[in-house]
Design a protein around this motif. Structure first.
Motif, PDB file in Angstrom:
ATOM      1  N   SER A   1      -1.182   7.039   1.225  1.00 60.35           N
ATOM      2  CA  SER A   1      -2.606   6.756   1.417  1.00 60.35           C
ATOM      3  C   SER A   1      -3.074   7.418   2.711  1.00 60.35           C
ATOM      4  CB  SER A   1      -2.835   5.246   1.491  1.00 60.35           C
ATOM      5  OG  SER A   1      -2.391   4.615   0.295  1.00 60.35           O
TER       6      SER A   1
ATOM      7  N   VAL B   1       0.852  -1.184   0.000  1.00 59.12           N
ATOM      8  CA  VAL B   1       0.000   0.000   0.000  1.00 59.12           C
ATOM      9  C   VAL B   1       0.890   1.237   0.000  1.00 59.12           C
ATOM     10  CG1 VAL B   1      -1.759   1.285   1.269  1.00 59.12           C
ATOM     11  CG2 VAL B   1      -1.842  -1.217   1.200  1.00 59.12           C
TER      12      VAL B   1
ATOM     13  N   ALA C   1      -6.831   5.229  -0.722  1.00 60.33           N
ATOM     14  CA  ALA C   1      -5.569   4.474  -0.742  1.00 60.33           C
ATOM     15  C   ALA C   1      -5.171   4.140  -2.173  1.00 60.33           C
ATOM     16  CB  ALA C   1      -5.698   3.198   0.082  1.00 60.33           C
TER      17      ALA C   1
END
Length: 238
Positions: free
Chosen positions: A122, A118, A127
């Motif tokens: 984010s 990720v 995200a």
């Protein structure tokens, strides 16, 4: 009677006395043999003072030794218990393995490697999931799929890739509880050797999102005609 006369008679009696030697020897022998007829019964002799002191000393030493043994034993047992208490059991989270990618795919297969993470930019509402694909050989066919688990409020806001846009077809749809991003290399195009990035963007429910259910897979055909397939899970992130 005068003193001189008494003394004379005593001397005469002493001179006339003849002791019974045999009787005296017999009495001595009976006494040495412990014959009860020889006289008084012998009584047990009391312990000598130094023996009583020595006995008391031994008894005291025995008590002290027993006490020391008890203290030592208690100390050892307490230490052992303390060690067992202090030794914390291994945390399940530290030994648990991440669930495998469906199909049993691994991050590396021949010249192909992939990894998912990720993006650190984010936030609690939005995200971006980044897919890194590395190949040491050119690819004549490639399909990359990013699956984002529906953890609440997941809605696509776009996607991109570092390779030329005209070389791929892109689709986004929901399937089996996932938001699925798919990039497919167009026929006649080639993916060069190197490191490439594919990214999917989406909104999600407010707060930190658990991304451990997300994963990526990639299927490719090398220029030699051999196939390769890889996959990777995402970690927990925002």
């Amino acid at each position: 009677m005068k003193d001189e006369e008494l003394a004379g008679r005593l001397r005469e009696a002493a001179g006339a006395h003849r002791p019974d030697r045999a009787r005296m020897l017999a009495r001595i022998e009976r006494g040495m043999a412990g014959d009860p007829a020889a006289g008084a019964v012998r009584r047990p002799r009391a312990a000598r003072p130094w023996l009583r002191v020595a006995g008391a000393t031994v008894a005291v030493c025995g008590v002290l030794a027993a006490g020391a043994l008890a203290v030592t034993s208690a100390g050892d047992d307490g230490g052992a218990r303390a060690g067992r208490v202090a030794a914390a059991p291994a945390s399940p989270s530290s030994t648990a393995k991440a669930p495998a990618v469906p199909g049993g795919l691994r991050p590396e297969d021949g010249p192909l490697w992939t990894g998912g993470a990720v993006d650190p930019h984010s936030n609690p509402y939005w995200a971006q999931s980044n897919v890194t694909l590395r190949t040491t050989e050119p690819l004549s066919a490639l399909t990359v799929e990013l699956r984002v688990a529906e953890t609440g409020g997941v809605d696509s806001t776009g996607s991109w890739r570092s390779l030329p846009e005209p070389d791929f077809t892109v689709s986004v749809n929901e399937s089996g509880g996932y938001l699925v991003y798919r990039w497919t290399l167009r026929p006649g195009r080639t993916v060069p050797a190197g490191t490439h990035t594919f990214a999917g963007q989406y909104n999600h429910a407010e707060g930190d999102r658990d991304a451990t259910g997300d994963y990526v897979t990639a299927h490719a055909v090398r220029a030699s005609g051999a196939e390769a397939a890889v996959g990777d899970r995402f970690g927990r992130s925002r």
